[in-house]
Write a protein that holds these residues in place. Structure first.
Motif, PDB file in Angstrom:
ATOM      1  N   THR A 212      13.406   1.215  -7.042  1.00 25.40           N
ATOM      2  CA  THR A 212      12.380   0.540  -7.833  1.00 25.40           C
ATOM      3  C   THR A 212      13.008   0.079  -9.134  1.00 25.40           C
ATOM      4  OG1 THR A 212      10.688   2.060  -7.001  1.00 25.40           O
ATOM      5  CG2 THR A 212      10.081   0.667  -8.848  1.00 25.40           C
TER       6      THR A 212
ATOM      7  N   ARG B 283       4.526  -4.924 -12.202  1.00 23.50           N
ATOM      8  CA  ARG B 283       4.480  -3.485 -12.462  1.00 23.50           C
ATOM      9  C   ARG B 283       5.769  -2.830 -11.989  1.00 23.50           C
ATOM     10  NH1 ARG B 283       5.065   1.038 -13.027  1.00 23.50           N
ATOM     11  NH2 ARG B 283       3.637   2.787 -12.941  1.00 23.50           N
TER      12      ARG B 283
ATOM     13  N   TYR C  58      -1.084  -0.965   6.378  1.00 21.16           N
ATOM     14  CA  TYR C  58      -0.473  -2.279   6.304  1.00 21.16           C
ATOM     15  C   TYR C  58      -0.369  -2.865   7.713  1.00 21.16           C
ATOM     16  CZ  TYR C  58       1.149  -1.530   1.476  1.00 21.16           C
ATOM     17  OH  TYR C  58       1.221  -1.323   0.112  1.00 21.16           O
TER      18      TYR C  58
ATOM     19  N   PHE D  13      -0.874  -5.607   2.963  1.00 18.91           N
ATOM     20  CA  PHE D  13      -1.786  -4.515   2.611  1.00 18.91           C
ATOM     21  C   PHE D  13      -3.176  -4.761   3.178  1.00 18.91           C
ATOM     22  CE2 PHE D  13      -3.349  -1.139  -0.026  1.00 18.91           C
ATOM     23  CZ  PHE D  13      -4.567  -1.549  -0.535  1.00 18.91           C
TER      24      PHE D  13
ATOM     25  N   ASN E  92       4.304   4.429  -6.585  1.00 18.63           N
ATOM     26  CA  ASN E  92       4.649   3.937  -5.259  1.00 18.63           C
ATOM     27  C   ASN E  92       6.106   4.166  -4.888  1.00 18.63           C
ATOM     28  OD1 ASN E  92       2.191   3.129  -4.218  1.00 18.63           O
ATOM     29  ND2 ASN E  92       2.254   1.169  -5.276  1.00 18.63           N
ATOM     30  N   GLU E  93       6.908   4.688  -5.811  1.00 17.06           N
ATOM     31  CA  GLU E  93       8.261   5.115  -5.442  1.00 17.06           C
ATOM     32  C   GLU E  93       8.196   6.246  -4.431  1.00 17.06           C
ATOM     33  OE1 GLU E  93      10.495   4.421  -9.728  1.00 17.06           O
ATOM     34  OE2 GLU E  93      10.817   6.240  -8.577  1.00 17.06           O
TER      35      GLU E  93
ATOM     36  N   PHE F 115      12.150   3.665   1.527  1.00 14.60           N
ATOM     37  CA  PHE F 115      12.352   3.326   0.114  1.00 14.60           C
ATOM     38  C   PHE F 115      13.817   3.418  -0.297  1.00 14.60           C
ATOM     39  CE2 PHE F 115      11.462   2.965  -4.289  1.00 14.60           C
ATOM     40  CZ  PHE F 115      12.237   3.896  -4.948  1.00 14.60           C
TER      41      PHE F 115
ATOM     42  N   TYR G 128      11.937  -1.842 -12.899  1.00 12.65           N
ATOM     43  CA  TYR G 128      10.737  -2.065 -13.691  1.00 12.65           C
ATOM     44  C   TYR G 128      10.874  -3.154 -14.737  1.00 12.65           C
ATOM     45  CZ  TYR G 128       8.880   2.205 -11.623  1.00 12.65           C
ATOM     46  OH  TYR G 128       8.419   3.147 -10.743  1.00 12.65           O
TER      47      TYR G 128
ATOM     48  N   PHE H 244      10.326  -3.406  -5.696  1.00  8.30           N
ATOM     49  CA  PHE H 244      10.798  -2.382  -4.768  1.00  8.30           C
ATOM     50  C   PHE H 244      11.712  -3.000  -3.719  1.00  8.30           C
ATOM     51  CE2 PHE H 244       7.766   1.036  -5.864  1.00  8.30           C
ATOM     52  CZ  PHE H 244       6.868   0.326  -6.629  1.00  8.30           C
TER      53      PHE H 244
ATOM     54  N   LEU I 136       5.946   6.497  -2.052  1.00 12.50           N
ATOM     55  CA  LEU I 136       5.145   6.057  -0.926  1.00 12.50           C
ATOM     56  C   LEU I 136       5.993   6.170   0.333  1.00 12.50           C
ATOM     57  CD1 LEU I 136       2.348   4.705  -0.337  1.00 12.50           C
ATOM     58  CD2 LEU I 136       3.551   2.515  -0.447  1.00 12.50           C
TER      59      LEU I 136
ATOM     60  N   GLN J 105       4.789  -4.918  -7.130  1.00 11.10           N
ATOM     61  CA  GLN J 105       3.519  -4.296  -7.485  1.00 11.10           C
ATOM     62  C   GLN J 105       3.078  -4.975  -8.774  1.00 11.10           C
ATOM     63  OE1 GLN J 105       3.769  -0.049  -7.718  1.00 11.10           O
ATOM     64  NE2 GLN J 105       1.746   0.185  -8.607  1.00 11.10           N
TER      65      GLN J 105
ATOM     66  N   PRO K 255       5.215  -6.485   5.636  1.00 14.74           N
ATOM     67  CA  PRO K 255       3.912  -5.816   5.740  1.00 14.74           C
ATOM     68  C   PRO K 255       2.888  -6.437   4.784  1.00 14.74           C
ATOM     69  CG  PRO K 255       5.697  -4.217   5.580  1.00 14.74           C
ATOM     70  CD  PRO K 255       6.282  -5.546   5.278  1.00 14.74           C
TER      71      PRO K 255
ATOM     72  N   TYR L 240      13.208  -1.986   0.114  1.00 13.53           N
ATOM     73  CA  TYR L 240      13.087  -1.084   1.250  1.00 13.53           C
ATOM     74  C   TYR L 240      14.066  -1.503   2.330  1.00 13.53           C
ATOM     75  CZ  TYR L 240       8.562   0.743  -0.397  1.00 13.53           C
ATOM     76  OH  TYR L 240       7.564   1.348  -1.121  1.00 13.53           O
TER      77      TYR L 240
ATOM     78  N   LEU M  61       1.258  -3.294  -2.514  1.00 15.00           N
ATOM     79  CA  LEU M  61       2.577  -3.899  -2.581  1.00 15.00           C
ATOM     80  C   LEU M  61       2.541  -5.234  -1.860  1.00 15.00           C
ATOM     81  CD1 LEU M  61       4.905  -0.835  -1.830  1.00 15.00           C
ATOM     82  CD2 LEU M  61       4.341  -1.842  -4.036  1.00 15.00           C
TER      83      LEU M  61
ATOM     84  N   PHE N 181       6.277   5.713   4.502  1.00 15.38           N
ATOM     85  CA  PHE N 181       5.702   4.998   5.632  1.00 15.38           C
ATOM     86  C   PHE N 181       5.937   5.747   6.935  1.00 15.38           C
ATOM     87  CE2 PHE N 181       4.353   0.810   4.137  1.00 15.38           C
ATOM     88  CZ  PHE N 181       4.937   0.745   2.884  1.00 15.38           C
TER      89      PHE N 181
END
Lengths: 114, 111
Positions: free
Chosen positions: B49, B31, A35, A45, A100-101, B46, B51, B34, A103, B91, A43, B36, B99, A105
């Motif tokens: 999340t 999807r 990113y 992608f 992606n939970e 993180f 949904y 999120f 993921l 997402q 960020p 952060y 993302l 960095f």
């Protein structure tokens, strides 16, 4: 357990030069994404690598390219640097089967183009 | 075009003063959303999340909620160590490895 590690932490280049940034994923992770985060922005992608292939790509020119090695580490290459390429470059990793939970960095490489 | 907008850009709170951060999104298909936390010189960390609309998640002084158009991050009785930039990201269904981030809210909590 080391997390995602990136090198170098800071880098200064001039316009027109080329740069290579490096990323080692968290232990056990095989998928790496890159990113770009400009100052004051979120960020963006760039692309994602899995099994040594680019799997997805964001809206970035071909000057941005990458590579993934058999040990899952990755490189980001930027050619013909522009002033606008100055940013924090973040690497993120996860296992291929994870959402992606999971993921994670790295702390990024701060690139300044003069 | 998929878009994520966060407000306010910056927020200053006194310790103990509760507030909410907003993340509104326009996407073709969600999807997951999120949240952060990002400290200066660090990568995003993180938090949550979400949904589906109506979902809520909590962690210490933070609570995230989701509707069909926006998400809120509620901060209850914040402490100075909660000072950071909070990023929201989505997402979308057709692109599951990417993302899309908002520009973030810079939160400062002072004693």
């Amino acid at each position: 357990d080391a997390g995602v590690t990136q090198s170098p932490t800071h880098l200064i280049k001039t316009r027109g030069q080329q740069v290579t940034l490096r990323c080692s994923p968290k232990s056990g992770h095989d998928t790496v994404s890159w990113y770009q985060q400009a100052l004051g922005q979120g960020p963006q992608f760039i692309f994602q690598y899995y099994e040594e292939e680019e799997r997805q790509r964001g809206n970035f020119p071909d000057r941005f390219s990458g590579h993934q090695f058999p040990n899952y580490s990755s490189e980001l290459n930027v050619n013909a640097l522009l002033l606008g390429d100055s940013a924090l470059y973040l690497c993120a990793s996860r296992t291929s089967g994870a959402t992606n939970e999971k993921l994670f960095f790295g702390s990024g490489t701060q690139l300044s183009v003069l | 075009e998929d878009q994520v907008t966060q407000s306010p850009e910056a927020l200053r709170l006194q310790e103990g003063e509760s507030s909410s951060l907003n993340c509104s999104y326009t996407v073709s298909g969600l999807r997951g959303l999120f949240w952060y936390r990002q400290d200066p010189g660090k990568g995003p960390e993180f938090l949550f999340t979400l949904y589906s609309a109506g979902e809520e998640k909590e962690k210490e002084r933070l609570k995230a909620t989701l509707t069909k158009k926006e998400s809120f991050l509620h901060i209850t009785a914040p402490k100075p160590e909660d000072s950071a930039t909070y990023l929201c990201a989505v997402q979308v269904r057709y692109n599951t490895d990417k993302l899309i981030f908002g520009t973030g809210t810079r939160l400062q909590v002072f004693p």
